[in-house]
Design an enzyme around this catalytic site. Structure first.
Site, PDB file in Angstrom:
ATOM      1  N   ASP A  32      52.882  44.681  40.735  1.00 22.35           N
ATOM      2  CA  ASP A  32      52.156  44.510  42.012  1.00 22.35           C
ATOM      3  C   ASP A  32      52.502  43.201  42.717  1.00 22.35           C
ATOM      4  O   ASP A  32      52.788  43.180  43.909  1.00 22.35           O
ATOM      5  CB  ASP A  32      50.631  44.696  41.840  1.00 22.35           C
ATOM      6  CG  ASP A  32      49.952  43.746  40.866  1.00 22.35           C
ATOM      7  OD1 ASP A  32      50.658  42.997  40.136  1.00 22.35           O
ATOM      8  OD2 ASP A  32      48.701  43.732  40.830  1.00 22.35           O
ATOM      9  N   GLY A 117      37.062  41.721  29.160  1.00 24.27           N
ATOM     10  CA  GLY A 117      38.332  41.227  28.627  1.00 24.27           C
ATOM     11  C   GLY A 117      39.151  42.300  27.933  1.00 24.27           C
ATOM     12  O   GLY A 117      39.834  42.034  26.949  1.00 24.27           O
ATOM     13  N   SER A 121      39.788  45.552  33.845  1.00 26.88           N
ATOM     14  CA  SER A 121      39.473  44.825  35.064  1.00 26.88           C
ATOM     15  C   SER A 121      37.998  44.714  35.417  1.00 26.88           C
ATOM     16  O   SER A 121      37.574  45.003  36.532  1.00 26.88           O
ATOM     17  CB  SER A 121      40.237  45.437  36.233  1.00 26.88           C
ATOM     18  OG  SER A 121      40.590  44.401  37.064  1.00 26.88           O
ATOM     19  N   SER A 123      36.755  42.000  35.881  1.00 22.48           N
ATOM     20  CA  SER A 123      36.712  40.915  36.872  1.00 22.48           C
ATOM     21  C   SER A 123      36.821  41.461  38.293  1.00 22.48           C
ATOM     22  O   SER A 123      36.035  41.080  39.169  1.00 22.48           O
ATOM     23  CB  SER A 123      37.812  39.889  36.606  1.00 22.48           C
ATOM     24  OG  SER A 123      39.041  40.542  36.385  1.00 22.48           O
ATOM     25  N   GLU A 155      40.023  35.154  42.932  1.00 24.83           N
ATOM     26  CA  GLU A 155      40.581  35.012  41.582  1.00 24.83           C
ATOM     27  C   GLU A 155      41.673  33.933  41.557  1.00 24.83           C
ATOM     28  O   GLU A 155      41.769  33.154  40.622  1.00 24.83           O
ATOM     29  CB  GLU A 155      41.132  36.368  41.120  1.00 24.83           C
ATOM     30  CG  GLU A 155      41.355  36.415  39.651  1.00 24.83           C
ATOM     31  CD  GLU A 155      41.128  37.799  39.048  1.00 24.83           C
ATOM     32  OE1 GLU A 155      40.369  38.615  39.626  1.00 24.83           O
ATOM     33  OE2 GLU A 155      41.711  38.053  37.993  1.00 24.83           O
ATOM     34  N   ASP A 167      44.318  45.567  40.970  1.00 23.87           N
ATOM     35  CA  ASP A 167      42.994  45.810  40.396  1.00 23.87           C
ATOM     36  C   ASP A 167      41.937  45.983  41.486  1.00 23.87           C
ATOM     37  O   ASP A 167      41.150  46.929  41.470  1.00 23.87           O
ATOM     38  CB  ASP A 167      42.587  44.651  39.470  1.00 23.87           C
ATOM     39  CG  ASP A 167      43.563  44.481  38.319  1.00 23.87           C
ATOM     40  OD1 ASP A 167      44.397  45.375  38.124  1.00 23.87           O
ATOM     41  OD2 ASP A 167      43.496  43.449  37.632  1.00 23.87           O
ATOM     42  N   TYR A 217      50.572  34.799  32.295  1.00 24.53           N
ATOM     43  CA  TYR A 217      50.592  35.653  33.492  1.00 24.53           C
ATOM     44  C   TYR A 217      51.242  34.884  34.644  1.00 24.53           C
ATOM     45  O   TYR A 217      52.164  35.366  35.303  1.00 24.53           O
ATOM     46  CB  TYR A 217      49.159  36.066  33.862  1.00 24.53           C
ATOM     47  CG  TYR A 217      49.103  37.044  35.007  1.00 24.53           C
ATOM     48  CD1 TYR A 217      49.077  38.409  34.772  1.00 24.53           C
ATOM     49  CD2 TYR A 217      49.111  36.602  36.320  1.00 24.53           C
ATOM     50  CE1 TYR A 217      49.052  39.312  35.818  1.00 24.53           C
ATOM     51  CE2 TYR A 217      49.093  37.496  37.380  1.00 24.53           C
ATOM     52  CZ  TYR A 217      49.050  38.850  37.128  1.00 24.53           C
ATOM     53  OH  TYR A 217      49.031  39.737  38.176  1.00 24.53           O
TER      54      TYR A 217
HETATM   55  C1  GLA Z   1      46.313  42.025  35.838  1.00 26.31           C
HETATM   56  C2  GLA Z   1      46.369  41.602  37.306  1.00 26.31           C
HETATM   57  C3  GLA Z   1      47.024  42.680  38.176  1.00 26.31           C
HETATM   58  C4  GLA Z   1      48.343  43.147  37.600  1.00 26.31           C
HETATM   59  C5  GLA Z   1      48.208  43.438  36.106  1.00 26.31           C
HETATM   60  C6  GLA Z   1      49.539  43.719  35.466  1.00 26.31           C
HETATM   61  O1  GLA Z   1      45.452  43.110  35.665  1.00 26.31           O
HETATM   62  O2  GLA Z   1      45.087  41.323  37.799  1.00 26.31           O
HETATM   63  O3  GLA Z   1      47.192  42.211  39.499  1.00 26.31           O
HETATM   64  O4  GLA Z   1      49.350  42.220  37.848  1.00 26.31           O
HETATM   65  O5  GLA Z   1      47.607  42.374  35.392  1.00 26.31           O
HETATM   66  O6  GLA Z   1      50.103  44.863  35.983  1.00 26.31           O
END
Ligand code: GLA
Length: 381
Positions: A32, A117, A121, A123, A155, A167, A217
């Site tokens: 993404d 966690g 998602s 969050s 975020e 997400d 990340y």
């Molecule tokens: C997390 C991030 C997303 C995406 C995924 C991996 O969930 O929030 O934006 O990058 O990792 O695909």
């Protein structure tokens, strides 16, 4: 419950209620933020919010029943807080204030059946639920895309994860019975009807969340940007990995470190896999769809390096079972859930076997749940 919480709950008269779901992603991981393609949808586990306007002019009171914690903040004095989950909330309010000055003080009770966690998602569900509820409560008239983007910005700016848009987009825009093919270059989606019958979506939760997740990340994102910048010096039209083909990347291979090359190659291959997977979904070829899920996992494991032994173990385990058409890690990585497409008649047996093997190897209890593509953030009464 302590006394303060009990009295807050007992005197709370809700003015509106919102549900905001978690999300799964079938394929298209770490694409993404590289302007690529993803294939997520919302699930039937969710966060529930009750909102009311506050009696105070500036002071908001928020209760999380999950954490059994009540906290207050002033809307005219928002600062970064110690607890991450609180930052998802205050961050969204601060971002809303950048686009409108109509936000007043509000109170909210937050309840959740989403595992935290776990790569589903929670969050984004929290951010989007707050944005959606506050938008309705104060009639702010923000568009859905605005709410998606400001939740993502919250975020970035309040939690420090430079996440992509998948997400928040999936949480807000999903529709029951469909998956979203989202093109992150233009932030436009197509709904694809899904019918996996006799297969179902099973999530296996490793119940680990290695704390590398946030720092690694951001490093992955930088590594991809490095490749783009290098190619851009010679080709100004290139502004993201989306503008690069695999054959173009090959031309630069000798000048890139093997790490940078692998990261970019993974992303380009994953984008192709998403489009291929969609074609298989449309013709109902779930077997081929499933093998692309496995291929995606191997890329994340060996090229993008965001998996972990627990996730690899579960995917390896699934791959030995005929009843599982596809499996892969999901989300940012380093823990959380695997997503499995499994024959519905075999779910119970499979869970028993996988739990036993996982416990034996890691001494950790596996948890699991079957889920279905569901409606995104919405009002409920
Ligand atoms: C997390 C991030 C997303 C995406 C995924 C991996 O969930 O929030 O934006 O990058 O990792 O695909």
């Amino acid at each position: 419950m302590n006394e303060q919480i009990t009295s807050f709950v007992n005197s709370f008269k809700s003015e509106l209620k919102v549900i905001s779901p978690g999300r799964i992603n079938f394929i298209g991981e770490h694409t993404d933020y590289n302007n690529g393609f993803v294939l997520p949808t919302a699930i039937d586990k969710k966060i529930t919010f009750s909102f009311r306007k506050a009696s105070s002019k500036t002071q908001c009171t928020i209760l999380s029943t999950t954490y059994q914690k009540l906290f207050t903040f002033a809307i005219d004095e928002i600062t970064i807080r110690e607890a991450t989950w609180e930052n998802y909330i205050v961050g969204v309010i601060a971002e809303i204030q950048k686009v409108t000055n109509g936000v007043g003080a509000f109170d909210c009770i937050i309840d959740s059946d989403l595992p935290l966690g776990s790569g589903v998602s929670s969050s984004a569900a929290l951010e989007c639920g707050i944005a959606y509820g506050v938008n309705a409560l104060f009639e702010l008239d923000m568009s859905t895309l605005q709410m998606i983007q400001l939740s993502q910005n919250a975020e970035h700016n309040y939690v420090g994860t430079k996440c992509g848009i998948m997400d928040q987009y999936a949480v807000m825009k999903s529709k029951e019975g469909t998956v979203l093919l989202l093109d992150c270059l233009v932030n436009k989606h197509t709904y694809i009807d899904v019918n996996f019958d006799p297969y179902v979506v099973l999530l296996l939760n490793t119940n680990v969340s290695h704390n590398l997740a946030s720092s690694e990340y951001n490093t992955r994102r930088e590594e991809c940007e490095f490749v783009v910048q290098m190619i851009q010096k010679e080709d100004a039209k290139v502004s993201s990995l989306r503008d690069i083909t695999l054959s173009k990347l090959e031309e630069y291979k000798s000048r890139l470190s093997s790490v940078h090359y692998e990261r970019a190659a993974y992303v380009l291959e994953e984008n192709e896999r998403v489009l291929e997977a969609v074609a298989y979904l449309r013709t109902g070829d779930l077997k081929q769809f499933g093998s692309l899920m496995y291929a995606s996992h191997r890329g994340l494991q060996h090229q993008y390096h965001v998996s972990c032994p627990e996730l690899d173990f579960l995917v390896d385990f699934s791959e030995t079972k005929e009843e599982v058409l596809g499996a892969r890690m999901m989300g940012g990585g380093f823990g959380g859930c695997t997503i499995n497409l499994i024959h519905r008649d075999m779910v119970d047996t499979f869970i028993k076997e996988a739990s036993k093997a996982y416990k034996k190897t890691f001494d950790i209890d596996l948890t699991s749940f079957v889920t279905v593509p569901s409606q995104g953030t919405s009002m409920y009464s």
